[in-house]
Design an enzyme around this catalytic site. Structure first.
Site, short mmCIF file in Angstrom:
data_model
loop_
_atom_site.label_atom_id
_atom_site.label_comp_id
_atom_site.label_asym_id
_atom_site.label_seq_id
_atom_site.Cartn_x
_atom_site.Cartn_y
_atom_site.Cartn_z
N HIS A 1 36.82 40.09 43.69
CA HIS A 1 37.26 41.87 43.42
C HIS A 1 36.09 42.71 43.05
O HIS A 1 36.03 43.80 43.28
CB HIS A 1 38.69 41.65 42.89
N TYR B 1 47.08 43.25 42.16
CA TYR B 1 48.05 44.38 42.75
C TYR B 1 49.40 43.81 42.50
O TYR B 1 50.28 44.68 42.28
CB TYR B 1 47.75 44.65 44.37
#
Length: 245
Positions: free
Chosen positions: A93, A37
């Site tokens: 992730h 991110y």
């Protein structure tokens, strides 16, 4: 781990810092970020500057797929960027290269044993991949974060996670479902709330952690304001049925 949190995907720079700061002011205590991110520094700065005791805020971040093999380096970089002494939850992730990668999971266990992270988990893993990690290491992920919402409801998947002691955490709760679907509209009208609030409440009543993302203060407040009503068993069942539609 709080059942409602703030997702920060696509929030960057000052916008990310402001959103997390305001979320904490509103009462959020779970903040979800990730290496990919690019906002770990902003999230950490907002947590540190919130005036809250560190133990009150649950911070999650994640290892990017292509960082498998560099776990030790990456977790320390996440700690440096956030400015935190420990991460509350660290997730793989996505399955690196589509594989479970027990070797990566071993490094996660190591990071937990060293006190760098309090809990470890995965994201976007199948039950079979979770079983592979457990078989190889004897350690089950604390959490599996997946895309979740009424239209994706799967009772068997919920049961499989519960049987393994793995908490299911859902992201993109509003994108996965038609917010104008009749069961949501009817439940919202019955309780005087929005269909978004119904979706969040539905997660809570299933014991699924939900992390809607937003940088809008009013929307963040509405997403959190779901404790004043409870869906009936009939309403939950009708919403569940969207998963079979």
């Amino acid at each position: 781990m709080p059942l409602i949190g703030l997702g920060t995907w696509q929030a960057t720079g000052e916008g990310a810092h402001r959103a997390v700061r305001e979320a904490l002011e509103l009462g959020y205590r779970l903040v979800d970020t990730a290496t990919m991110y690019g906002n770990e520094a902003e999230v950490g700065a907002a947590v540190r500057g919130s005036g809250l005791d560190r133990a009150e805020v649950f911070v999650t971040t994640k290892l990017r797929q292509n960082q498998a093999g560099r776990e030790r380096e990456v977790v320390r970089e996440s700690l440096r960027l956030t400015g935190l002494d420990v991460l509350d939850l660290w997730l793989v992730h996505w399955p690196p290269g589509g594989l479970a990668r027990p070797d990566t999971w071993e490094r996660f266990v190591e990071a937990r044993e060293q006190g760098l992270v309090r809990a470890i988990g995965v994201s976007n893993y199948s039950v079979a991949q979770i079983d592979e990690l457990i078989a190889a290491t004897g350690v089950a992920p604390a959490v599996n974060q997946v895309r979740w919402g009424p239209a994706l409801h799967d009772a068997d998947l919920l049961r499989a996670h519960a049987e393994r002691g793995v908490v299911l955490e859902g992201y993109s709760p509003f994108k996965a479902t038609d917010l104008d679907a009749a069961p949501l509209v009817e439940a919202a009208a019955a309780h005087g709330v929005s269909t978004r609030q119904v979706v969040v409440r539905w997660h809570l009543q299933h014991g699924v952690v939900v992390i809607p993302k937003s940088t809008d203060r009013e929307r963040m407040a509405a997403n959190l304001d779901v404790l004043g009503f409870e869906l009936t068993g009939e309403q939950v069942a009708a919403i569940d049925a969207l998963g079979a539609a």
